[in-house]
Design a protein around this motif. Structure first.
Motif, mmCIF file in Angstrom:
data_model
loop_
_atom_site.group_PDB
_atom_site.id
_atom_site.type_symbol
_atom_site.label_atom_id
_atom_site.label_comp_id
_atom_site.label_asym_id
_atom_site.label_seq_id
_atom_site.Cartn_x
_atom_site.Cartn_y
_atom_site.Cartn_z
ATOM 1 N N HIS A 257 14.341 80.351 56.607
ATOM 2 C CA HIS A 257 13.622 80.645 57.849
ATOM 3 C C HIS A 257 14.600 80.621 59.014
ATOM 4 N N ASN A 258 14.518 81.619 59.863
ATOM 5 C CA ASN A 258 15.360 81.666 61.053
ATOM 6 C C ASN A 258 14.553 81.103 62.222
ATOM 7 N N LEU A 259 14.891 79.887 62.658
ATOM 8 C CA LEU A 259 14.125 79.219 63.702
ATOM 9 C C LEU A 259 14.600 79.696 65.075
ATOM 10 N N GLN A 260 14.113 80.840 65.496
ATOM 11 C CA GLN A 260 14.660 81.509 66.670
ATOM 12 C C GLN A 260 14.382 80.788 67.983
ATOM 13 N N GLU A 261 13.287 80.057 68.090
ATOM 14 C CA GLU A 261 12.878 79.578 69.399
ATOM 15 C C GLU A 261 13.241 78.125 69.680
ATOM 16 N N THR A 262 13.847 77.428 68.740
ATOM 17 C CA THR A 262 14.056 75.994 68.930
ATOM 18 C C THR A 262 15.462 75.684 69.413
ATOM 19 N N TYR A 263 15.583 74.607 70.194
ATOM 20 C CA TYR A 263 16.899 74.093 70.552
ATOM 21 C C TYR A 263 17.457 73.308 69.380
ATOM 22 N N LEU A 264 16.728 72.305 68.928
ATOM 23 C CA LEU A 264 17.194 71.458 67.846
ATOM 24 C C LEU A 264 16.006 70.670 67.326
ATOM 25 N N SER A 265 15.889 70.554 66.015
ATOM 26 C CA SER A 265 14.831 69.743 65.433
ATOM 27 C C SER A 265 15.318 69.206 64.101
ATOM 28 N N LYS A 266 14.548 68.313 63.502
ATOM 29 C CA LYS A 266 14.951 67.726 62.228
ATOM 30 C C LYS A 266 15.014 68.777 61.122
ATOM 31 N N ASN A 267 14.270 69.862 61.283
ATOM 32 C CA ASN A 267 14.228 70.906 60.254
ATOM 33 C C ASN A 267 15.047 72.116 60.658
ATOM 34 N N TYR A 268 16.205 71.877 61.254
ATOM 35 C CA TYR A 268 16.831 72.929 62.039
ATOM 36 C C TYR A 268 17.504 74.041 61.274
ATOM 37 N N ARG A 269 17.950 73.927 60.078
ATOM 38 C CA ARG A 269 18.526 74.999 59.265
ATOM 39 C C ARG A 269 19.630 74.504 58.365
ATOM 40 N N GLU A 270 20.055 73.281 58.471
ATOM 41 C CA GLU A 270 21.171 72.845 57.639
ATOM 42 C C GLU A 270 20.888 73.038 56.141
ATOM 43 N N PRO A 271 19.673 72.701 55.643
ATOM 44 C CA PRO A 271 19.427 72.944 54.215
ATOM 45 C C PRO A 271 19.635 74.393 53.822
ATOM 46 N N ASP A 272 19.291 75.329 54.721
ATOM 47 C CA ASP A 272 19.494 76.744 54.431
ATOM 48 C C ASP A 272 20.982 77.077 54.363
ATOM 49 N N GLN A 273 21.776 76.496 55.253
ATOM 50 C CA GLN A 273 23.206 76.728 55.222
ATOM 51 C C GLN A 273 23.821 76.174 53.938
ATOM 52 N N VAL A 274 23.386 74.987 53.549
ATOM 53 C CA VAL A 274 23.898 74.379 52.318
ATOM 54 C C VAL A 274 23.561 75.260 51.117
ATOM 55 N N ARG A 275 22.336 75.766 51.079
ATOM 56 C CA ARG A 275 21.920 76.617 49.963
ATOM 57 C C ARG A 275 22.747 77.904 49.912
ATOM 58 N N MET A 276 23.041 78.474 51.080
ATOM 59 C CA MET A 276 23.844 79.698 51.118
ATOM 60 C C MET A 276 25.269 79.455 50.653
ATOM 61 N N VAL A 277 25.827 78.321 51.037
ATOM 62 C CA VAL A 277 27.181 77.981 50.572
ATOM 63 C C VAL A 277 27.192 77.850 49.054
ATOM 64 N N LYS A 278 26.178 77.218 48.485
ATOM 65 C CA LYS A 278 26.097 77.081 47.031
ATOM 66 C C LYS A 278 26.003 78.441 46.346
ATOM 67 N N GLU A 279 25.238 79.354 46.949
ATOM 68 C CA GLU A 279 25.107 80.694 46.368
ATOM 69 C C GLU A 279 26.444 81.439 46.403
ATOM 70 N N ALA A 280 27.193 81.266 47.491
ATOM 71 C CA ALA A 280 28.513 81.916 47.584
ATOM 72 C C ALA A 280 29.470 81.344 46.545
ATOM 73 N N ILE A 281 29.412 80.023 46.348
ATOM 74 C CA ILE A 281 30.263 79.390 45.323
ATOM 75 C C ILE A 281 29.917 79.943 43.935
ATOM 76 N N ASN A 282 28.611 80.082 43.669
ATOM 77 C CA ASN A 282 28.191 80.618 42.373
ATOM 78 C C ASN A 282 28.646 82.064 42.188
ATOM 79 N N TYR A 283 28.675 82.821 43.264
ATOM 80 C CA TYR A 283 29.107 84.223 43.191
ATOM 81 C C TYR A 283 30.535 84.312 42.651
ATOM 82 N N PHE A 284 31.401 83.416 43.114
ATOM 83 C CA PHE A 284 32.804 83.476 42.704
ATOM 84 C C PHE A 284 33.047 82.818 41.346
ATOM 85 N N LYS A 285 32.021 82.155 40.831
ATOM 86 C CA LYS A 285 32.136 81.589 39.466
ATOM 87 C C LYS A 285 31.834 82.638 38.413
ATOM 88 N N GLU A 286 31.060 83.642 38.791
ATOM 89 C CA GLU A 286 30.638 84.662 37.822
ATOM 90 C C GLU A 286 31.777 85.588 37.427
#
Length: 286
Positions: A257-286
């Protein structure tokens, strides 16, 4: 520590001086303000960190700051005549009394949020202003590197000196904040990894912003990972460049989810960034 760059726009018409003003605002909140007859000393626009929602039906237009913390304020604007705008940051205590202020004419200013402050305001005052082309105000903790404020900011998160493969994960900022989360990748990755942050106002120009970066990595096997439909569109002509693009449908989890309207909150996007980094790592393992 997470580095958060809050972004403030000229989006409050109720706080804008409109008498005799020609005013234009586009979809990206970029403003052109023209008023050659405006008296010096008048306030063009003001923002506040506290709003009375019951009265104004608006949320605060400035992010909350930490008492005693030092900050940097950067203004992206072109002013005519040059140096004819006066900027003020005013600090107030719990009784509403002004306890300190910072007045300046440069487009960049350091300040400390006072220990007793519970509210602050920012204003632009005319010192003979005829025209302002205004993009945004950025407020961040002090002493971040200068490049972090750019429309495109590449932030390396893993170095593999023996690899010719390069992964660039593109993230578009939320409207209200650029959030640079600290990553500690301990396991081996078969490529160098970088997170590239694209500004909310200019993400549609992603390919143009990336040209220098792509050219600097022309000797590498560069893979660019897109995280949104907007970035997909901006990279539509990337087949003319020496790189591979993985578009968001093949890369981003449906739960992103792209939280366009918020300054900062507990659900701010870090889990999404972590998940994307993991997907990129998996891409280079294939």
């Amino acid at each position: 520590m997470k580095n958060v760059i809050n972004q403030v726009y000229w989006d409050r018409m109720s706080e804008t001086y409109l008498y005799g003003t020609a005013f234009k605002k586009n979809a990206k909140n970029e403003v052109t303000f023209k008023n050659k007859l405006m008296p010096s000393g008048k306030t063009l626009i003001s923002w506040s960190s506290i709003a009375n929602y019951q009265v104004a039906k608006e949320v605060p237009s400035l992010p909350l700051l930490l008492n005693g913390q030092e900050y940097l304020l950067k203004i992206s604007a072109k002013i005519k005549p040059e140096n004819s705008a006066i900027f003020g940051i005013h600090f107030f205590d719990i009784q509403g009394n002004e306890i300190d202020k910072v007045i300046f004419t440069d487009l960049e200013q350091k300040f400390k949020y006072p220990p007793r402050a519970v509210k602050y305001t920012i204003e632009i005052i005319s010192g003979g202003v005829e025209e302002i082309n205004f993009k945004k105000i950025q407020i961040s903790p002090l002493d971040l590197e200068e490049e972090v404020f750019n429309d495109f900011y590449p932030h390396p998160i893993y170095l593999n000196k023996n690899s010719q493969k390069e992964g660039l994960i593109l993230l578009d900022d939320s409207k209200r904040a650029r959030i640079i989360a600290p990553f500690k990748i301990k396991s081996y990755v078969g490529a160098n990894l970088t997170i590239g942050y694209l500004s909310w106002q200019n993400k549609q120009h992603g390919l143009e912003l990336l040209k220098d970066y792509i050219n600097e990595h022309k000797d590498k096997e560069l893979v660019i990972f897109s995280s949104s439909a907007d970035i997909d569109e901006s990279l539509a002509n990337s087949n003319t460049l020496n790189c591979t693009v993985v578009y968001s449908k093949a890369f981003v989890d449906e739960g992103y989810h792209n939280l366009q309207e918020t300054y900062l909150s507990k659900n701010y996007r870090e889990p999404d960034q972590v998940r994307m980094v993991k997907e990129a790592i998996n891409y280079f393992k294939e």
